[in-house]
Design a protein around this motif. Structure first.
Motif, short mmCIF file in Angstrom:
data_model
loop_
_atom_site.label_atom_id
_atom_site.label_comp_id
_atom_site.label_asym_id
_atom_site.label_seq_id
_atom_site.Cartn_x
_atom_site.Cartn_y
_atom_site.Cartn_z
N GLU A 29 8.29 -4.19 -5.38
CA GLU A 29 8.42 -5.61 -5.37
C GLU A 29 9.29 -5.81 -4.09
OE1 GLU A 29 9.71 -9.56 -7.75
OE2 GLU A 29 10.55 -7.66 -8.34
N ALA A 30 10.42 -4.82 -3.98
CA ALA A 30 11.54 -4.88 -2.97
C ALA A 30 10.75 -4.72 -1.54
CB ALA A 30 12.42 -3.84 -3.09
N ARG A 31 9.67 -4.17 -1.46
CA ARG A 31 9.00 -3.51 0.09
C ARG A 31 8.44 -4.87 0.52
NH1 ARG A 31 9.72 -0.74 4.25
NH2 ARG A 31 8.04 -0.44 5.65
N ILE A 32 7.90 -5.72 -0.13
CA ILE A 32 7.09 -6.98 0.30
C ILE A 32 8.14 -7.95 1.02
CG2 ILE A 32 7.10 -8.31 -1.72
CD1 ILE A 32 4.36 -8.33 1.06
N THR A 33 9.39 -7.99 0.32
CA THR A 33 10.57 -8.88 0.95
C THR A 33 11.10 -8.03 2.18
OG1 THR A 33 12.09 -7.77 -0.56
CG2 THR A 33 10.75 -9.67 -1.39
N ILE A 43 -1.49 -0.73 -8.61
CA ILE A 43 -0.54 0.10 -7.59
C ILE A 43 -1.73 0.80 -6.83
CG2 ILE A 43 -0.63 2.11 -9.25
CD1 ILE A 43 2.05 2.66 -8.18
N ASP A 44 -2.83 0.96 -7.28
CA ASP A 44 -3.84 1.50 -6.58
C ASP A 44 -4.15 0.77 -5.41
OD1 ASP A 44 -3.89 3.98 -8.10
OD2 ASP A 44 -5.41 2.87 -9.56
N ASP A 45 -4.57 -0.46 -5.57
CA ASP A 45 -5.04 -1.57 -4.45
C ASP A 45 -3.82 -1.56 -3.48
OD1 ASP A 45 -7.27 -1.89 -5.92
OD2 ASP A 45 -6.36 -3.59 -6.89
N ILE A 46 -2.48 -1.61 -3.94
CA ILE A 46 -1.20 -1.71 -2.85
C ILE A 46 -1.38 -0.26 -2.06
CG2 ILE A 46 0.97 -1.72 -2.95
CD1 ILE A 46 1.09 -3.50 -5.46
N ILE A 47 -1.66 0.84 -2.78
CA ILE A 47 -1.57 1.97 -1.71
C ILE A 47 -2.82 1.91 -0.87
CG2 ILE A 47 -2.16 4.51 -2.12
CD1 ILE A 47 -0.70 4.40 -4.71
N LYS A 48 -4.05 1.38 -1.36
CA LYS A 48 -5.05 1.37 -0.36
C LYS A 48 -4.74 0.49 0.78
CE LYS A 48 -9.92 -0.05 -0.29
NZ LYS A 48 -11.04 -0.61 -1.10
N VAL A 49 -4.07 -0.93 0.61
CA VAL A 49 -3.63 -1.78 1.60
C VAL A 49 -2.56 -1.16 2.58
CG1 VAL A 49 -2.90 -4.03 2.10
CG2 VAL A 49 -4.55 -3.69 0.22
N ASN A 50 -1.82 -0.66 1.81
CA ASN A 50 -0.51 -0.06 2.82
C ASN A 50 -0.85 1.20 3.61
OD1 ASN A 50 1.32 -1.78 0.59
ND2 ASN A 50 2.46 -1.55 2.38
N SER A 51 -1.95 2.16 2.93
CA SER A 51 -2.17 3.03 3.82
C SER A 51 -2.98 2.64 4.96
CB SER A 51 -3.24 3.98 2.90
OG SER A 51 -2.60 4.51 1.70
N LYS A 52 -3.82 1.57 4.82
CA LYS A 52 -4.45 1.00 6.19
C LYS A 52 -3.58 0.55 7.10
CE LYS A 52 -8.01 -1.74 5.41
NZ LYS A 52 -8.51 -2.85 4.59
N LEU A 53 -2.37 -0.16 6.58
CA LEU A 53 -1.48 -0.56 7.52
C LEU A 53 -0.67 0.16 8.11
CD1 LEU A 53 0.24 -3.26 8.56
CD2 LEU A 53 1.73 -2.93 6.50
N VAL A 82 6.38 4.87 5.76
CA VAL A 82 5.96 6.23 5.45
C VAL A 82 6.61 6.73 4.33
CG1 VAL A 82 6.04 8.80 6.02
CG2 VAL A 82 5.33 7.06 7.80
N SER A 83 7.94 6.48 4.08
CA SER A 83 8.68 6.67 2.78
C SER A 83 8.19 6.03 1.71
CB SER A 83 10.05 6.32 3.05
OG SER A 83 10.91 6.82 1.83
N TYR A 84 7.83 4.56 1.87
CA TYR A 84 7.29 3.74 0.71
C TYR A 84 6.08 4.37 0.27
CZ TYR A 84 5.30 -0.67 -1.12
OH TYR A 84 4.71 -1.47 -1.87
N LEU A 85 5.27 4.78 1.01
CA LEU A 85 4.02 4.79 0.79
C LEU A 85 3.84 6.32 -0.01
CD1 LEU A 85 1.05 4.33 0.88
CD2 LEU A 85 0.64 5.58 2.95
#
Length: 678
Positions: free
Chosen positions: A172-176, A75-85, A43-46
Motif C-alpha cells: 500500500e505504501a508504494r503506490i503513494t 499480489i501476483d497481478d501487482i508483481i506482473k504490472v510492476n515487473s513490466k513497469l 527494484v527493491s520493492y519488486l
C-alpha cells in the motif's frame, strides 16, 4: 545508471558562460538522482513483492486458503504490472545512458560548441507513467480495498511477527510514493523544458490514481458494513432498537409515505433500476434452481432407499436374476457415486452462489434506506441551505453505495451468470455420464435377456401389451378384493350427539350431511373450529368470492366456513337391528367362501372375549382404538347412561368405550381373517 551525466555536466561547467549554467546543471543532477532513486526503489520493492509471493506465502500454507487469499490478495497481478513497469524504466535508463555517452563524446570532440542538447529520457519517463496509469489503478484498487480486512487477519495470525508488517505495509505504501518521486523529478526540471508538461501530467495522473484508490477503498468500507447478513433472533433485534434508530426509521417511513402520496418528488435513477431488475432475475433463477436441485436430491435419496432387488420375488431364474444383479450393481456403485458428485459439483457451488448473492441483495436494500435519507437531506438543503455533519455523512454514504453498485453490479451479475451457466453445464454433464455408465453396465445383462434381439418398435409394443395385461389383472384383483373387504364406515358419534344429527337429518336430509375428517382450527371471523368426527350440514359449496375450497356449513347451532378438503359425506352407522337382519343373507351369499361364524354383540355379558369386526380410531381419552380382527375383552355392555350402543372394553391393557356394533363373538377356534376368492 552510470555517472556519465555528471561528467557531461562538469565538462559543460568549464564553458565561458559556465557560471550561469550552474543552477541548471545542479537541477539536472538532482533530476538524475531522483530518477535513479525511482528505479532503485522499484527494484527493491519488486524484490520484496516476490519474497512475499514465494517464500513467505509458502511458509504460511498451513493457513486456510481463504485466509491466504485475503492476506496476499492480488499480489501476483501487482508483481506482473510492476515487473513490466520496472522493465520499461530500465530500458529508458539504458537509452538515457546511450544518449549521455553520445553527448559526452560530442562535447569532447567539439569543445567550442556551448549549446549541448539534453537527453530526452525525462520525457520518456513521464510518458511511461501515463501509459501505466490505468493498470496501476486497477491492481492497487483491488488490493487496497481489502487492506483493512487483511490487517484484522494479521492480528489473528501472529506466528511470524517479524514479517506481518512487511507483508501488508509494503504494497500500500508504494503506490503513494509514485507521485512524490515524480514530483521530485518535476521540481528539478526546468519549466521551459519539453519534458516538463509530460512530467506534470504524469504527476497529476498518479495523484488521481491515489485519490481514486482511496475513494474506492472508502466505498468498499461503507459497503462491507452493510453486506454482512446477520442471523439475529427477535430479542437481539429488539435489543438494538434505541431512540436514534426509531427516529431514523420514522423519518424514512414519513419520506416514503410522502412520495407515495405525491407530496414530494421521487428520485428517478433508470440506470440503477435496470441493473436492479436484471440482478433480481438472476437471484430468482438461482433460488429456483437451488429449490429444484434440493427436491431432486430428496427424490434421489428416496429412490436409493427403495431396493426391490433385495426382496424375494419367488420367481426362479430367468430375466429377474439379471435384473436383480444389474439393479444391485447400480444401487451400490453408480447411483451413490452420481449422488456424491452431484452434491460436490452442483449443490455446494449452487449454495455458495446463493450465499454470494446475499451480500449485494442486502446492499440494494440498504441503498433504498440511504436514498430516503439522501432525499430528506436534499430537501433540507434547499429549504435551509445547510446541513449537519451527520446529514452530510448520510449523504456521502448514499453516494458511495450508489456509485459502488452502479460500477460493480454489472460485473457481479456477469460473474453470477457465468457461475450459474457452469453449474447447469455440470449438471447436464453429470446426467450424461450417469446415462452412459448405466448403459455400459447394462450391456452385459442386456445380452442375456430374452428380448435383446427385438427391434425398438417391437419391444415397445411388447412392453405396452405386458403393461396392459398387468393393469387388467390388477383391476380384476381390486374388484375381487373390494367384495371381501367390509364396507367403508364412518366413525360413530360420541354419546349425546345423536340428537344433533337427527335434527340436521330431519332439516336437510341425508345427502347434505358431512363428517369432519380431521380437526379444524378456524383462523377467520367466519371460520368454524370443529373437532374430528363432528357432523355438519352443507349449505353452500363455495364462499362469497366463489372459492370452492371453503364451504358454508351448519353445525346445528352455528354457521360458518370450513375447508372442503376436511369433509366427507356422512354414512349413517347401521343400528343393531339392521345388522341382525343383514347377517343371515350375508352369510348365505358368501357361503362359497369359508369364514368363521360371527355373532354380533347387542348385549354382551360382562367380561366377555369378543373380536373387533371393524377398525375404530379413538377420538378422545374416553375411547380406545381397535383393529379389525383384534381380540377385545368387554367389561360393560353399555355406557354410564345405560346406552347399549357403546361398550366399555379392554384392549392391550387400555380401557375405553367403543361402538357395540363394531364387536362380534367368535365361539369357534377358527382364526379370524380374510380370504380371497379363488
Amino acid at each position: 545508471m552510470t555517472d556519465h551525466g555528471a561528467d557531461v555536466l562538469s565538462s559543460r561547467t568549464g564553458s565561458p558562460d559556465g557560471e550561469g549554467r550552474v543552477p541548471e546543471e545542479r537541477s539536472l543532477l538532482h533530476q538524475s538522482l531522483a530518477v535513479r532513486e525511482l528505479i532503485d526503489t522499484e527494484v527493491s520493492y519488486l524484490h520484496v513483492l516476490q519474497l512475499c509471493a514465494s517464500d513467505i506465502r509458502s511458509h504460511l500454507q498451513q493457513l486456510p486458503q481463504g485466509d491466504l487469499d485475503v492476506l496476499f490478495s492480488n499480489i501476483d497481478d501487482i508483481i506482473k504490472v510492476n515487473s513490466k513497469l520496472l522493465h520499461d524504466l530500465q530500458e529508458t535508463a539504458a537509452r538515457e545512458e546511450e544518449q549521455v555517452q553520445l553527448i559526452g563524446e560530442f562535447a569532447f570532440l567539439h569543445p567550442s560548441v556551448t549549446e549541448v542538447p539534453l537527453p530526452l529520457a525525462i520525457y520518456w519517463y513521464g510518458n511511461l507513467f501515463l501509459e501505466f496509469q490505468e493498470e496501476l489503478e486497477q491492481v492497487y484498487k483491488v488490493y487496497c480495498a481489502s487492506y483493512e480486512q487483511a490487517l484484522l487477519l494479521v492480528e489473528t495470525y501472529r506466528k511470524e511477527p517479524q514479517l506481518q508488517g512487511e507483508i501488508q505495509d509494503t504494497i500500500e505504501a508504494r503506490i503513494t510514493k509514485y507521485p512524490l518521486l515524480l514530483q521530485k523529478i518535476l521540481e528539478n526540471t526546468l519549466p521551459d523544458a519539453s519534458a516538463y508538461p509530460v512530467l506534470q501530467r504524469a504527476t497529476s495522473a498518479l495523484q488521481d490514481v491515489v485519490t481514486n484508490i482511496n475513494e474506492y477503498k472508502r466505498r468498499k468500507e461503507v459497503a462491507s458494513k452493510y453486506t454482512k447478513v446477520e442471523q439475529l433472533s427477535l430479542w437481539e433485534r429488539l435489543a438494538r432498537i434505541n431512540t436514534h434508530t426509531l427516529s431514523k426509521k420514522t423519518t424514512r417511513l414519513s419520506q416514503l409515505l410522502k412520495q407515495e402520496a405525491g407530496l414530494v418528488p421521487k428520485t428517478e435513477d433508470k440506470e440503477f433500476d435496470d441493473l436492479e431488475e436484471s440482478f433480481h432475475w438472476v437471484s430468482l433463477c438461482v433460488t429456483e434452481l437451488k429449490n429444484n436441485v434440493a427436491a431432486y436430491l430428496g427424490n434421489l435419496e428416496a429412490f436409493l432407499r427403495f431396493r426391490p432387488q433385495e426382496y424375494d420375488l419367488d420367481i426362479p431364474g430367468g430375466p429377474v436374476v439379471q435384473y436383480c444383479y444389474l439393479a444391485r450393481d447400480l444401487q451400490l456403485q453408480a447411483f451413490p457415486e452420481f449422488k456424491q458428485r452431484l452434491e460436490a459439483l452442483v449443490w455446494q457451488p449452487l449454495c455458495s452462489l446463493a450465499k454470494a448473492l446475499a451480500g449485494p441483495q442486502n446492499l440494494i436494500k440498504k441503498r433504498l434506506d440511504k436514498l430516503l435519507d439522501f432525499e430528506r437531506v436534499q430537501e433540507k438543503l434547499l429549504e435551509v441551505g445547510s446541513m449537519t455533519y451527520e446529514e452530510e455523512a448520510s449523504r456521502h454514504t448514499y453516494e458511495a453505495l450508489n456509485s459502488l453498485l452502479v460500477a460493480e453490479l454489472p460485473q457481479f451479475k456477469q460473474l453470477a451468470m457465468r457461475w450459474l451457466g457452469q453449474i447447469l453445464c455440470t449438471f447436464v454433464t453429470l446426467q450424461t455420464d450417469l446415462a452412459k455408465q448405466v448403459l455400459q453396465r447394462a450391456e452385459g445383462s442386456l445380452a442375456q435377456l430374452p428380448h435383446h434381439h427385438v427391434s425398438d418398435p417391437a419391444f415397445r409394443k411388447l412392453v405396452e401389451d405386458a403393461l396392459g395385461q398387468t393393469g387388467h389383472q390388477l383391476h380384476s384383483f381390486q374388484q375381487n378384493f373390494e367384495k371381501v373387504l367390509p364396507p367403508p364406515t364412518t366413525q360413530p358419534l360420541l354419546p349425546g350427539a345423536e340428537r344433533q344429527v337427527q335434527a340436521l337429518l330431519s332439516r336437510y336430509g341425508p345427502g347434505k350431511l358431512y363428517q369432519v375428517t380431521s380437526n379444524i382450527s378456524g383462523s377467520g371471523t367466519l371460520d368454524l373450529t370443529l373437532p374430528r368426527g363432528h357432523i355438519v350440514a352443507l349449505l353452500q359449496d363455495k364462499d362469497t368470492k366463489g372459492n370452492s375450497s371453503r364451504w358454508l356449513v351448519d353445525t346445528g347451532g352455528h354457521r360458518g366456513y370450513v375447508p372442503a378438503g376436511k369433509l366427507e359425506l356422512y354414512h349413517m352407522v347401521p343400528r343393531e337391528e339392521e345388522l341382525r337382519g343383514q347377517a343371515k343373507p350375508h352369510r348365505d351369499s358368501e357361503r362359497q367362501t369359508p369364514e368363521p361364524t360371527l355373532a354380533l354383540v347387542p348385549s354382551v355379558p360382562a367380561v366377555t372375549q369378543v373380536v373387533a369386526v371393524y377398525p375404530f380410531v379413538a377420538r378422545s381419552s374416553h375411547e380406545v382404538s381397535l383393529q379389525a380382527g383384534q381380540q377385545v375383552t368387554v367389561l360393560e355392555a353399555q355406557d354410564k347412561k345405560g346406552n347399549p350402543e357403546w361398550s366399555l372394553v379392554e384392549v392391550n391393557g387400555q380401557r375405553g368405550y367403543v361402538p357395540s356394533s363394531f364387536l362380534a363373538r367368535a365361539p369357534g377356534p377358527a382364526l379370524w381373517g380374510w380370504s380371497l376368492p379363488s
